[in-house]
Structure formats: structure tokens, C-alpha cells
Design a protein around this motif. Structure first.
Motif, PDB file in Angstrom:
ATOM      1  N   TYR A 124       2.917   6.257  -8.221  1.00 27.40           N
ATOM      2  CA  TYR A 124       3.553   6.611  -6.951  1.00 27.40           C
ATOM      3  C   TYR A 124       4.797   5.750  -6.718  1.00 27.40           C
ATOM      4  CZ  TYR A 124      -0.084   9.685  -4.973  1.00 27.40           C
ATOM      5  OH  TYR A 124      -0.934  10.717  -4.696  1.00 27.40           O
ATOM      6  N   THR A 125       4.730   4.483  -7.079  1.00 30.93           N
ATOM      7  CA  THR A 125       5.885   3.594  -6.908  1.00 30.93           C
ATOM      8  C   THR A 125       7.055   4.073  -7.769  1.00 30.93           C
ATOM      9  OG1 THR A 125       4.423   1.727  -6.473  1.00 30.93           O
ATOM     10  CG2 THR A 125       6.669   1.206  -7.088  1.00 30.93           C
ATOM     11  N   LEU A 126       6.778   4.427  -9.002  1.00 28.18           N
ATOM     12  CA  LEU A 126       7.844   4.900  -9.893  1.00 28.18           C
ATOM     13  C   LEU A 126       8.483   6.193  -9.393  1.00 28.18           C
ATOM     14  CD1 LEU A 126       6.215   4.274 -13.391  1.00 28.18           C
ATOM     15  CD2 LEU A 126       8.094   3.010 -12.337  1.00 28.18           C
ATOM     16  N   LEU A 127       7.660   7.057  -8.792  1.00 30.05           N
ATOM     17  CA  LEU A 127       8.161   8.339  -8.307  1.00 30.05           C
ATOM     18  C   LEU A 127       8.659   8.287  -6.863  1.00 30.05           C
ATOM     19  CD1 LEU A 127       5.422  10.673  -9.843  1.00 30.05           C
ATOM     20  CD2 LEU A 127       7.729  10.231 -10.707  1.00 30.05           C
ATOM     21  N   GLY A 128       8.471   7.156  -6.185  1.00 31.73           N
ATOM     22  CA  GLY A 128       8.916   7.013  -4.809  1.00 31.73           C
ATOM     23  C   GLY A 128       8.052   7.759  -3.810  1.00 31.73           C
TER      24      GLY A 128
ATOM     25  N   ALA B 218       0.839  -1.195   0.000  1.00 34.93           N
ATOM     26  CA  ALA B 218       0.000   0.000   0.000  1.00 34.93           C
ATOM     27  C   ALA B 218       0.878   1.251   0.000  1.00 34.93           C
ATOM     28  CB  ALA B 218      -0.910  -0.004   1.214  1.00 34.93           C
ATOM     29  N   ASN B 219       0.566   2.178  -0.888  1.00 31.63           N
ATOM     30  CA  ASN B 219       1.305   3.437  -0.918  1.00 31.63           C
ATOM     31  C   ASN B 219       0.359   4.643  -0.980  1.00 31.63           C
ATOM     32  OD1 ASN B 219       0.472   3.258  -3.580  1.00 31.63           O
ATOM     33  ND2 ASN B 219       2.519   3.302  -4.449  1.00 31.63           N
TER      34      ASN B 219
END
Length: 62
Positions: free
Chosen positions: A51-55, A3-4
Motif C-alpha cells: 500500500y505504501t508503494l502504491l500510495g 498505519a495505512n
């Protein structure tokens, strides 16, 4: 998939997704409203690939 997406972000995504879909079903914005499935799905699953790609993480779980 971890979860992000946090609580506020999740709520906004679900509401925006439902509004876009409802507007599409009523014919106000046409077929483009079905793009609301994207924020709805990311809100339900609490995971956003961008969001995962951008951290980025808006949730409090680390």
C-alpha cells in the motif's frame, strides 16, 4: 511505520489469515495455507508495505 490499513480492511485481513492458517493445520490446503501469515501480520500491525508503494490508504488517519 504509519498505519495505512483501515478497520474493515484490517478485519478482513485478520479473518482471511486465520482461515488460511486453520485450513493448513487441518490439512485441507497443505503448506500453502501458511501464506495466511502475511495478511494476518499486516492486519495486526495495520501496515502494508505494498500500500505504501502504491500510495493507498484505507484508514482515516492522515
Amino acid at each position: 511505520m504509519k498505519a495505512n490499513i483501515g478497520t474493515i480492511d484490517r478485519s478482513l485481513r485478520i479473518v482471511i489469515g486465520l482461515v488460511l492458517i486453520a485450513l493448513s493445520l487441518t490439512g485441507v490446503i497443505g503448506l500453502w495455507g501458511w501464506i495466511g501469515l502475511v495478511p494476518l501480520a499486516t492486519g495486526i500491525f495495520r501496515f502494508c508495505p505494498i500500500y505504501t508503494l502504491l500510495g493507498i490508504k484505507t484508514c482515516k488517519h492522515y
